[in-house]
Write a protein that holds these residues in place. Structure first.
Motif, mmCIF file in Angstrom:
data_model
loop_
_atom_site.group_PDB
_atom_site.id
_atom_site.type_symbol
_atom_site.label_atom_id
_atom_site.label_comp_id
_atom_site.label_asym_id
_atom_site.label_seq_id
_atom_site.Cartn_x
_atom_site.Cartn_y
_atom_site.Cartn_z
ATOM 1 N N LEU A 1 0.820 -1.193 0.131
ATOM 2 C CA LEU A 1 0.034 0.024 -0.009
ATOM 3 C C LEU A 1 0.877 1.145 -0.184
ATOM 4 N N GLU A 2 1.987 1.042 0.655
ATOM 5 C CA GLU A 2 2.767 2.345 0.761
ATOM 6 C C GLU A 2 3.256 2.672 -0.612
ATOM 7 N N ARG A 3 3.924 1.595 -1.301
ATOM 8 C CA ARG A 3 4.267 1.736 -2.771
ATOM 9 C C ARG A 3 3.288 2.185 -3.665
ATOM 10 N N PHE A 4 2.081 1.793 -3.566
ATOM 11 C CA PHE A 4 1.084 2.459 -4.278
ATOM 12 C C PHE A 4 1.065 4.094 -4.136
ATOM 13 N N LEU A 5 1.163 4.398 -2.824
ATOM 14 C CA LEU A 5 0.871 5.907 -2.470
ATOM 15 C C LEU A 5 2.072 6.780 -2.909
ATOM 16 N N GLU A 6 3.111 5.978 -3.458
ATOM 17 C CA GLU A 6 4.393 6.661 -3.622
ATOM 18 C C GLU A 6 4.119 7.113 -4.964
ATOM 19 N N ARG A 7 3.103 6.699 -5.888
ATOM 20 C CA ARG A 7 2.759 7.265 -7.172
ATOM 21 C C ARG A 7 1.422 7.738 -7.332
ATOM 22 N N ARG A 8 0.621 7.406 -6.664
ATOM 23 C CA ARG A 8 -0.923 7.845 -6.526
ATOM 24 C C ARG A 8 -1.387 8.289 -5.279
ATOM 25 N N GLN A 9 -2.453 9.155 -5.375
ATOM 26 C CA GLN A 9 -3.094 9.705 -4.173
ATOM 27 C C GLN A 9 -4.196 8.502 -3.805
ATOM 28 N N HIS A 10 -4.656 8.555 -2.653
ATOM 29 C CA HIS A 10 -5.575 7.697 -2.344
ATOM 30 C C HIS A 10 -6.992 7.460 -3.242
ATOM 31 N N ASN A 11 -7.444 6.370 -3.304
ATOM 32 C CA ASN A 11 -8.600 6.255 -4.001
ATOM 33 C C ASN A 11 -9.731 5.454 -2.993
ATOM 34 N N ALA A 12 -10.723 5.043 -3.594
ATOM 35 C CA ALA A 12 -11.796 4.506 -2.424
ATOM 36 C C ALA A 12 -11.276 3.116 -2.318
ATOM 37 N N GLN A 13 -10.594 2.427 -3.046
ATOM 38 C CA GLN A 13 -10.146 1.080 -2.783
ATOM 39 C C GLN A 13 -8.751 1.174 -1.459
ATOM 40 N N SER A 14 -7.825 2.135 -1.928
ATOM 41 C CA SER A 14 -6.881 2.124 -0.846
ATOM 42 C C SER A 14 -7.241 2.515 0.266
ATOM 43 N N LEU A 15 -8.088 3.586 0.545
ATOM 44 C CA LEU A 15 -8.676 4.313 1.809
ATOM 45 C C LEU A 15 -9.380 3.071 2.651
ATOM 46 N N TRP A 16 -10.197 2.092 1.827
ATOM 47 C CA TRP A 16 -10.765 0.876 2.392
ATOM 48 C C TRP A 16 -9.956 0.072 3.070
ATOM 49 N N LEU A 17 -8.745 -0.277 2.228
ATOM 50 C CA LEU A 17 -7.755 -1.026 2.710
ATOM 51 C C LEU A 17 -6.911 -0.461 3.850
ATOM 52 N N GLY A 18 -6.741 0.782 3.934
ATOM 53 C CA GLY A 18 -6.047 1.328 5.095
ATOM 54 C C GLY A 18 -7.130 1.198 6.088
ATOM 55 N N ILE A 19 -8.400 1.369 6.110
ATOM 56 C CA ILE A 19 -9.347 1.335 7.146
ATOM 57 C C ILE A 19 -9.128 -0.039 7.827
ATOM 58 N N LEU A 20 -9.193 -1.029 6.905
ATOM 59 C CA LEU A 20 -9.252 -2.385 7.445
ATOM 60 C C LEU A 20 -7.593 -2.938 8.055
ATOM 61 N N LEU A 21 -6.609 -2.187 7.611
ATOM 62 C CA LEU A 21 -5.343 -2.415 8.301
ATOM 63 C C LEU A 21 -5.095 -1.866 9.677
ATOM 64 N N GLU A 22 -5.742 -0.436 9.761
ATOM 65 C CA GLU A 22 -5.472 -0.145 10.952
ATOM 66 C C GLU A 22 -6.493 -0.445 11.819
ATOM 67 N N ARG A 23 -7.747 -0.838 11.580
ATOM 68 C CA ARG A 23 -8.656 -1.589 12.413
ATOM 69 C C ARG A 23 -8.068 -3.034 12.824
ATOM 70 N N GLN A 24 -7.372 -3.876 12.046
ATOM 71 C CA GLN A 24 -6.726 -4.933 12.504
ATOM 72 C C GLN A 24 -5.598 -4.640 13.477
#
Length: 257
Positions: free
Chosen positions: A198-221
């Motif tokens: 996910l961090e590598r994705f954010l090196e080239r792109r801003q958050h989209n809906a999928q990445s924000l949702w994954l961020g929520i799941l990771l931080e929730r875990q």
């Protein structure tokens, strides 16, 4: 699929000047008509890059009116129709482009994506493979990325993972492939790896809906409630109508956040 277009807008008037007939009406020579067609195709692609689909459509259609054998115009008009969910029109233009330039790997790749969208998976694979056959094509990482997404849409997760990893071997920072692997490793409970992708994705792109949702799941875990709340606010604020925002609201109603 897109390119960095550097044609100057000041070229347009010159290209539209033609010889005059005896009636005084302007007439374009065949050579100038072809040049005007090429310019309109390039402008159409530029408008596509900017997300201006209406102007892109007009320029690409004009390019084909000026030269019906303009493969580039047919190619990107097909891609534009695919993006606006008009698959039959898209296929018509892709096929016309393929009649003119049957071995263009970018065209083969984009047509394969359309075939996958249409659930014609066997033909999709055939065109992906043909695109990969070009020994000097520099965009092979993107082809593997598209192959992975197509496999993922069929729930063939093993093949999706193989193709995402092949894409990342060719381009380790490829955004969509990193996000794809972030999702897949999360589902495998490989949370550290998922964060890294996910961090590598954010090196080239801003958050989209999928990445924000994954961020929520990771931080929730991980039990990071403040980060969960921050990601949740961003998701609902930026992408309120997304499938991911709907999933978030469901969790909130269930008291699971």
């Amino acid at each position: 699929m897109t390119q960095d277009l550097r044609y100057g807008l000041l070229l347009i008037p010159a290209l539209l000047l033609g010889a005059c007939t005896t009636t005084g009406k302007p007439e374009l020579s065949e050579e100038r008509l072809q040049r005007a067609s090429e310019l309109n195709a390039e402008l159409g692609v530029r408008y596509m890059q900017q997300g201006d689909n209406e102007r892109a459509m007009g320029k690409l259609q004009k390019a084909i009116q000026q030269n019906e054998d303009n493969a580039r115009a047919h190619h990107y008009l097909g891609e534009l129709y695919r993006r606006v969910d008009r698959p039959q029109k898209a296929e018509d233009h892709f096929r016309q482009a393929l009649e003119i330039t049957p071995n263009d790997p970018s065209l083969l790749n984009n047509y394969a994506v359309l075939l996958c969208d249409m659930e014609n998976y066997a033909e999709s694979d055939r065109y992906f493979d043909k695109a990969l056959d070009d020994p000097v094509y520099s965009g092979k990482a993107g082809i593997y990325e598209n192959m992975a997404q197509c496999a993922e849409s069929q729930n063939n997760l093993k093949r999706a993972e193989e193709n995402y990893l092949q894409a990342l071997r060719l381009d380790p920072k490829l955004p969509t492939a990193n996000l794809g692997m972030a999702r897949m490793t999360f589902d495998m409970s490989l949370y550290t790896q998922s964060r890294e992708y996910l961090e590598r994705f954010l090196e080239r792109r801003q958050h989209n809906a999928q990445s924000l949702w994954l961020g929520i799941l990771l931080e929730r875990q991980a039990g990071n409630r403040n980060r969960v709340a921050s990601y949740a606010m961003l998701l609902k604020g930026r992408f309120p109508d997304s499938e991911e925002a709907s999933k978030l609201r469901k969790l909130e109603r269930q008291g699971k956040l």
